[in-house]
Design an enzyme around this catalytic site. Structure first.
Site, short mmCIF file in Angstrom:
data_model
loop_
_atom_site.label_atom_id
_atom_site.label_comp_id
_atom_site.label_asym_id
_atom_site.label_seq_id
_atom_site.Cartn_x
_atom_site.Cartn_y
_atom_site.Cartn_z
CE1 TYR A 69 12.33 9.03 12.69
CE2 TYR A 69 10.69 9.90 12.51
CZ TYR A 69 11.30 9.79 12.41
OH TYR A 69 11.43 10.42 11.09
N1 LIG Z 1 8.17 9.77 5.87
C1 LIG Z 1 7.71 10.32 6.59
O1 LIG Z 1 6.55 10.21 7.18
C2 LIG Z 1 8.73 11.12 7.31
C3 LIG Z 1 8.05 12.21 8.54
C4 LIG Z 1 9.42 12.67 9.06
C5 LIG Z 1 10.36 13.30 8.92
N2 LIG Z 1 11.12 11.91 7.45
C6 LIG Z 1 12.77 11.86 7.67
O2 LIG Z 1 12.70 11.98 6.28
C7 LIG Z 1 14.43 11.75 5.67
C8 LIG Z 1 13.80 10.51 4.70
O3 LIG Z 1 13.29 9.82 4.90
P1 LIG Z 1 11.63 9.32 3.88
O4 LIG Z 1 10.78 9.28 4.27
O5 LIG Z 1 12.19 9.90 2.76
O6 LIG Z 1 12.42 7.74 4.09
P2 LIG Z 1 12.71 7.18 2.62
O7 LIG Z 1 12.05 6.56 1.01
O8 LIG Z 1 12.79 5.50 3.53
O9 LIG Z 1 14.61 7.16 2.47
C9 LIG Z 1 15.10 7.06 3.44
C10 LIG Z 1 16.65 7.78 3.06
O10 LIG Z 1 18.08 6.89 3.41
C11 LIG Z 1 18.77 6.36 2.74
N3 LIG Z 1 19.38 5.89 4.22
C12 LIG Z 1 19.44 5.09 5.17
N4 LIG Z 1 20.49 4.25 5.92
C13 LIG Z 1 21.38 5.25 5.57
C14 LIG Z 1 22.64 5.32 6.16
N5 LIG Z 1 23.14 4.64 7.44
N6 LIG Z 1 23.20 6.10 5.44
C15 LIG Z 1 23.30 6.62 4.34
N7 LIG Z 1 21.98 6.18 3.71
C16 LIG Z 1 20.99 6.33 3.63
C17 LIG Z 1 17.98 5.35 2.35
O11 LIG Z 1 19.02 4.40 0.89
P3 LIG Z 1 19.37 3.82 1.54
O12 LIG Z 1 19.04 1.84 2.03
O13 LIG Z 1 19.99 3.17 -0.16
O14 LIG Z 1 21.29 3.47 2.14
C18 LIG Z 1 16.85 6.26 1.46
O15 LIG Z 1 17.65 7.03 0.46
C19 LIG Z 1 14.29 10.86 7.08
O16 LIG Z 1 15.55 11.76 8.15
C20 LIG Z 1 13.28 10.50 7.97
O17 LIG Z 1 13.69 10.29 8.92
C21 LIG Z 1 10.00 11.15 7.06
#
Ligand SMILES: NC(=O)c1ccc[n+]([C@@H]2O[C@H](COP(=O)([O-])OP(=O)(O)OC[C@H]3O[C@@H](n4cnc5c(N)ncnc54)[C@H](OP(=O)(O)O)[C@@H]3O)[C@@H](O)[C@H]2O)c1
Length: 272
Positions: free
Chosen positions: A157
């Site tokens: 990651y």
């Molecule tokens: N949560 C944390 O602690 C955290 C911390 C730092 C950074 N982030 C970053 O923040 C961003 C959002 O993450 P989140 O935590 O909100 O996660 P989440 O709730 O799991 O949301 C992820 C989103 O990405 C979509 N997705 C996944 N694979 C995809 C693909 N191949 N094509 C298009 N859409 C895709 C998913 O929808 P589908 O499954 O329908 O495609 C979902 O809408 C990510 O980039 C993550 O790395 C998160």
């Protein structure tokens, strides 16, 4: 920058940070195109936003796997048909894999790179020529605090997000005279479905907290867009890491070693 009336494409809009961002940007009057792979959930989100904010057109929900360049190509075409152009691209779609880096199968490294790095790159490669023709545009890339320094049990990651940061910085310099800006966001731990959906390799567990809420993270991102910030580091841990990395790098290394031993699963410790 004023959000009202802006045409904004948000990837990963069906859940977590992307969902909160979509709601907040709609409240501020943005015209949205939302994308993720699962169209049913995405349509529900678009309809919920359409009913909650009748002052803007109902967002267009269009499915896309960002890891697939042709799928991204189709997405950008429907986005341009709907919006006429793209003022802001938010590369938010992401997946995670957690556990011992040495035991992480290579195919998981590839999967996480395909979405977190190539997914964002595919969108940028399609959108930059369009933004150049427009003479303006903003690209917001959602990285992570764990892109600032490799974090234990998150090797794949961290690598994918560090690559995203690097390419964003290269493009930022190359595009500095084009009217296109690139903002990099480094969120800390945020309570979303990413942890439920991530591939678990084993050997370690996630920390109990603290976790920010997706809505707080989205609020900070929207404020940063309005304030035209270039980098946004979120969470006290992320801010401390940014500060100490340059000043006291050995302290950061010690902190990472401590985190590695705190999060290692007990049986792994007894097995050596
Ligand atoms: N949560 C944390 O602690 C955290 C911390 C730092 C950074 N982030 C970053 O923040 C961003 C959002 O993450 P989140 O935590 O909100 O996660 P989440 O709730 O799991 O949301 C992820 C989103 O990405 C979509 N997705 C996944 N694979 C995809 C693909 N191949 N094509 C298009 N859409 C895709 C998913 O929808 P589908 O499954 O329908 O495609 C979902 O809408 C990510 O980039 C993550 O790395 C998160």
């Amino acid at each position: 920058m004023k959000i009202e009336g802006r045409g904004i494409l948000i990837t990963g809009a069906s859940s977590g940070i992307g969902l909160s961002l979509s709601t907040l940007l709609a409240r501020k009057g943005a015209i949205l195109v939302l994308t993720s792979r699962k169209i049913e959930r995405l349509k529900e989100v678009a309809n919920e936003i359409g009913s909650a904010f009748p002052h803007i057109p109902t967002p267009l929900a269009t499915p896309c796997d960002v890891a697939n360049r042709e799928s991204v190509c189709r997405l950008i075409k429907s986005c341009v048909n709907h919006l006429g152009g793209i003022d802001i691209l938010i590369n938010n779609a992401g997946i995670s894999v957690y556990g011992d880096t040495e035991k992480t199968p290579l195919k998981e490294f590839h999967s996480v790179m395909e979405v977190n790095f190539f997914g964002a790159l595919h969108c940028m490669l399609e959108v930059i020529p369009l933004m150049k023709r427009q003479g303006k545009g903003l690209i917001v890339n959602i990285a992570t605090v764990a892109a600032k320094h490799g974090v234990p049990y998150m090797g794949a990651y961290c690598a994918s997000k560090a690559a995203l940061v690097a390419v964003s910085q290269s493009l930022r310099a190359e595009l500095s005279k084009s009217g296109i800006s690139i903002m990099i966001v480094y969120p800390g731990y945020t309570k979303t479905n990413i942890f439920k959906n991530e591939k678990k390799v084993g050997g370690a567990h996630r920390p109990p907290g603290p976790y920010a809420t997706a809505s707080k993270v989205a609020e900070a991102i929207v404020r940063a867009i309005e304030g035209e910030k270039r980098d946004l580091v979120l969470s006290p841990g992320g801010k401390a890491l940014t500060l100490f990395q340059g000043l006291l790098p050995w302290l950061v290394e010690k902190a990472m070693e401590r985190i590695a031993s705190e999060l290692r699963d007990k049986e792994e410790v007894s097995n050596g």
